[in-house]
Design a protein around this motif. Sequence first.
Motif, PDB file in Angstrom:
ATOM      1  N   ASP A   1       0.989  -1.182  -0.005  1.00 43.26           N
ATOM      2  CA  ASP A   1      -0.122   0.078  -0.056  1.00 43.26           C
ATOM      3  C   ASP A   1       1.014   1.440   0.163  1.00 43.26           C
ATOM      4  O   ASP A   1       0.253   2.409   0.066  1.00 43.26           O
ATOM      5  CB  ASP A   1      -0.855   0.077   1.156  1.00 43.26           C
ATOM      6  N   LYS A   2       2.147   0.978  -0.075  1.00 46.16           N
ATOM      7  CA  LYS A   2       3.312   2.175  -0.173  1.00 46.16           C
ATOM      8  C   LYS A   2       3.061   3.117   0.970  1.00 46.16           C
ATOM      9  O   LYS A   2       3.091   4.363   0.784  1.00 46.16           O
ATOM     10  CB  LYS A   2       2.829   2.938  -1.648  1.00 46.16           C
ATOM     11  N   ASP A   3       2.903   2.779   2.037  1.00 49.65           N
ATOM     12  CA  ASP A   3       2.558   3.785   3.312  1.00 49.65           C
ATOM     13  C   ASP A   3       3.926   3.706   3.984  1.00 49.65           C
ATOM     14  O   ASP A   3       3.906   4.325   5.136  1.00 49.65           O
ATOM     15  CB  ASP A   3       1.516   3.139   4.282  1.00 49.65           C
ATOM     16  N   GLY A   4       5.015   3.081   3.654  1.00 50.80           N
ATOM     17  CA  GLY A   4       6.238   3.292   4.302  1.00 50.80           C
ATOM     18  C   GLY A   4       6.448   2.460   5.391  1.00 50.80           C
ATOM     19  O   GLY A   4       7.419   2.438   6.202  1.00 50.80           O
ATOM     20  N   ALA A   5       5.629   1.069   5.574  1.00 52.25           N
ATOM     21  CA  ALA A   5       5.566   0.353   6.640  1.00 52.25           C
ATOM     22  C   ALA A   5       5.166  -0.911   5.965  1.00 52.25           C
ATOM     23  O   ALA A   5       4.180  -1.128   5.174  1.00 52.25           O
ATOM     24  CB  ALA A   5       4.813   0.784   7.886  1.00 52.25           C
ATOM     25  N   ILE A   6       5.457  -1.990   6.632  1.00 51.07           N
ATOM     26  CA  ILE A   6       4.925  -3.476   6.303  1.00 51.07           C
ATOM     27  C   ILE A   6       4.060  -4.062   7.386  1.00 51.07           C
ATOM     28  O   ILE A   6       4.728  -4.023   8.656  1.00 51.07           O
ATOM     29  CB  ILE A   6       6.183  -4.402   6.138  1.00 51.07           C
TER      30      ILE A   6
ATOM     31  N   HIS B   1       7.784  -3.396  18.401  1.00 48.21           N
ATOM     32  CA  HIS B   1       6.743  -4.105  18.330  1.00 48.21           C
ATOM     33  C   HIS B   1       5.394  -3.144  18.153  1.00 48.21           C
ATOM     34  O   HIS B   1       4.637  -3.154  18.990  1.00 48.21           O
ATOM     35  CB  HIS B   1       6.767  -4.823  19.874  1.00 48.21           C
ATOM     36  N   ASP B   2       5.418  -2.465  17.303  1.00 46.43           N
ATOM     37  CA  ASP B   2       4.209  -1.592  17.101  1.00 46.43           C
ATOM     38  C   ASP B   2       3.222  -1.995  16.217  1.00 46.43           C
ATOM     39  O   ASP B   2       2.411  -1.198  15.557  1.00 46.43           O
ATOM     40  CB  ASP B   2       4.661  -0.162  16.776  1.00 46.43           C
ATOM     41  N   GLY B   3       3.566  -3.220  15.599  1.00 45.60           N
ATOM     42  CA  GLY B   3       2.671  -3.830  14.610  1.00 45.60           C
ATOM     43  C   GLY B   3       2.998  -3.556  13.261  1.00 45.60           C
ATOM     44  O   GLY B   3       2.018  -3.809  12.306  1.00 45.60           O
ATOM     45  N   GLN B   4       4.108  -2.695  12.956  1.00 41.73           N
ATOM     46  CA  GLN B   4       4.473  -2.643  11.747  1.00 41.73           C
ATOM     47  C   GLN B   4       6.011  -2.668  11.450  1.00 41.73           C
ATOM     48  O   GLN B   4       6.788  -2.427  12.581  1.00 41.73           O
ATOM     49  CB  GLN B   4       3.870  -1.205  10.945  1.00 41.73           C
ATOM     50  N   ILE B   5       6.663  -2.821  10.151  1.00 43.81           N
ATOM     51  CA  ILE B   5       8.060  -2.905  10.151  1.00 43.81           C
ATOM     52  C   ILE B   5       8.570  -1.744   9.245  1.00 43.81           C
ATOM     53  O   ILE B   5       7.557  -1.662   8.046  1.00 43.81           O
ATOM     54  CB  ILE B   5       8.326  -4.318   9.398  1.00 43.81           C
ATOM     55  N   THR B   6       9.243  -0.934   9.865  1.00 40.29           N
ATOM     56  CA  THR B   6       9.757   0.295   8.870  1.00 40.29           C
ATOM     57  C   THR B   6      10.892  -0.178   8.000  1.00 40.29           C
ATOM     58  O   THR B   6      11.654  -1.337   8.228  1.00 40.29           O
ATOM     59  CB  THR B   6      10.268   1.300   9.808  1.00 40.29           C
ATOM     60  N   LEU B   7      11.381   0.486   7.253  1.00 39.13           N
ATOM     61  CA  LEU B   7      12.411   0.410   6.287  1.00 39.13           C
ATOM     62  C   LEU B   7      13.752   0.109   7.123  1.00 39.13           C
ATOM     63  O   LEU B   7      14.529  -0.988   7.033  1.00 39.13           O
ATOM     64  CB  LEU B   7      12.807   1.503   5.133  1.00 39.13           C
ATOM     65  N   ASP B   8      13.794   0.936   8.087  1.00 41.95           N
ATOM     66  CA  ASP B   8      15.104   0.664   8.918  1.00 41.95           C
ATOM     67  C   ASP B   8      15.136  -0.785   9.679  1.00 41.95           C
ATOM     68  O   ASP B   8      16.220  -1.324   9.732  1.00 41.95           O
ATOM     69  CB  ASP B   8      15.229   1.889  10.164  1.00 41.95           C
TER      70      ASP B   8
ATOM     71  N   PHE C   1      17.232  -7.879   8.522  1.00 41.28           N
ATOM     72  CA  PHE C   1      17.839  -9.004   7.400  1.00 41.28           C
ATOM     73  C   PHE C   1      19.448  -8.907   7.603  1.00 41.28           C
ATOM     74  O   PHE C   1      20.042  -9.914   7.299  1.00 41.28           O
ATOM     75  CB  PHE C   1      17.596  -8.416   6.164  1.00 41.28           C
ATOM     76  N   LYS C   2      20.042  -7.935   8.022  1.00 41.39           N
ATOM     77  CA  LYS C   2      21.620  -7.788   8.154  1.00 41.39           C
ATOM     78  C   LYS C   2      21.895  -8.684   9.371  1.00 41.39           C
ATOM     79  O   LYS C   2      22.900  -9.179   9.365  1.00 41.39           O
ATOM     80  CB  LYS C   2      21.976  -6.330   8.439  1.00 41.39           C
ATOM     81  N   ASN C   3      20.934  -8.628  10.189  1.00 38.91           N
ATOM     82  CA  ASN C   3      21.739  -9.360  11.897  1.00 38.91           C
ATOM     83  C   ASN C   3      21.141 -10.719  12.019  1.00 38.91           C
ATOM     84  O   ASN C   3      21.240 -11.338  12.857  1.00 38.91           O
ATOM     85  CB  ASN C   3      21.145  -8.568  12.787  1.00 38.91           C
ATOM     86  N   ASP C   4      20.216 -11.432  10.972  1.00 34.59           N
ATOM     87  CA  ASP C   4      19.767 -12.581  11.296  1.00 34.59           C
ATOM     88  C   ASP C   4      20.082 -13.450  10.115  1.00 34.59           C
ATOM     89  O   ASP C   4      19.712 -13.526   8.683  1.00 34.59           O
ATOM     90  CB  ASP C   4      18.101 -12.442  11.349  1.00 34.59           C
ATOM     91  N   GLU C   5      20.673 -14.547  10.385  1.00 35.73           N
ATOM     92  CA  GLU C   5      21.179 -15.611   9.029  1.00 35.73           C
ATOM     93  C   GLU C   5      19.962 -16.430   8.702  1.00 35.73           C
ATOM     94  O   GLU C   5      20.066 -16.536   7.436  1.00 35.73           O
ATOM     95  CB  GLU C   5      22.326 -16.587   9.750  1.00 35.73           C
ATOM     96  N   SER C   6      19.105 -16.625   9.503  1.00 39.08           N
ATOM     97  CA  SER C   6      18.041 -17.595   8.958  1.00 39.08           C
ATOM     98  C   SER C   6      17.190 -16.494   7.908  1.00 39.08           C
ATOM     99  O   SER C   6      16.766 -17.047   7.052  1.00 39.08           O
ATOM    100  CB  SER C   6      16.999 -18.126   9.693  1.00 39.08           C
ATOM    101  N   ILE C   7      17.057 -15.310   8.348  1.00 38.27           N
ATOM    102  CA  ILE C   7      16.205 -14.512   7.416  1.00 38.27           C
ATOM    103  C   ILE C   7      17.207 -14.142   6.031  1.00 38.27           C
ATOM    104  O   ILE C   7      16.841 -14.228   5.065  1.00 38.27           O
ATOM    105  CB  ILE C   7      15.811 -13.070   8.189  1.00 38.27           C
TER     106      ILE C   7
END
Length: 187
Positions: free
Chosen positions: A111-116, A162-169, A175-181
């Motif tokens: 939805d291009k709102d800047g969060a997932i 833990h706000d129910g959305q994932i920002t770009l940061d 992704f940078k810090n988790d090998e499984s991801i």
Amino acid sequence: MGQHKSRSSGSALSQLKTSTRFTEEEIQEYYELFKYEYPTGKIAVEDFKRIYRKSYVIGDPSSFAEHAFRWLDANGDGTIDFYEYLSAMSVTLRGTLEEKLEAAFNMYDQDKDGAISKQEMHKLFTAISEMFGQRKMEEKLLGGETLDQYVDHMFAHLDQNHDGQITLDEFIEGFKNDESIKALSQI
């Protein structure tokens, strides 16, 4: 960029050289191939789905192709032109890890709102699962977890505040810090 060398085609070439990591010669080669495959200079969503169907013959890549198409169609006109195509190729083939992660984030953020949201993440993973085949996805790529379990795990890990959305940061850091991801991003 074809045979007619107008001021606008020269400026288009200059703009592509500036905004991508391709040389003038590479841009010309990609352009010739693009024009051969798509004489109208545009890729429609159905053409794009056909491209994916050729590569993923076991599952159904249609839904994932639609997600990718929306990401590639930067100007939202319902087609992918050469500039959009080459820009995506530049990120995919020669982009930094951060550029690739930003591109992935933009594909998730439907939805291009800047969060997932968790729903957006679930939709994309469902599309990926359909593309590879659900059983193969769960057995090989998700370590035996169901799709719902994996999305819950991944979302909880990436949503650092833990706000129910994932920002770009949060997305990039996760992704940078988790090998499984990181391993899943190699799909």
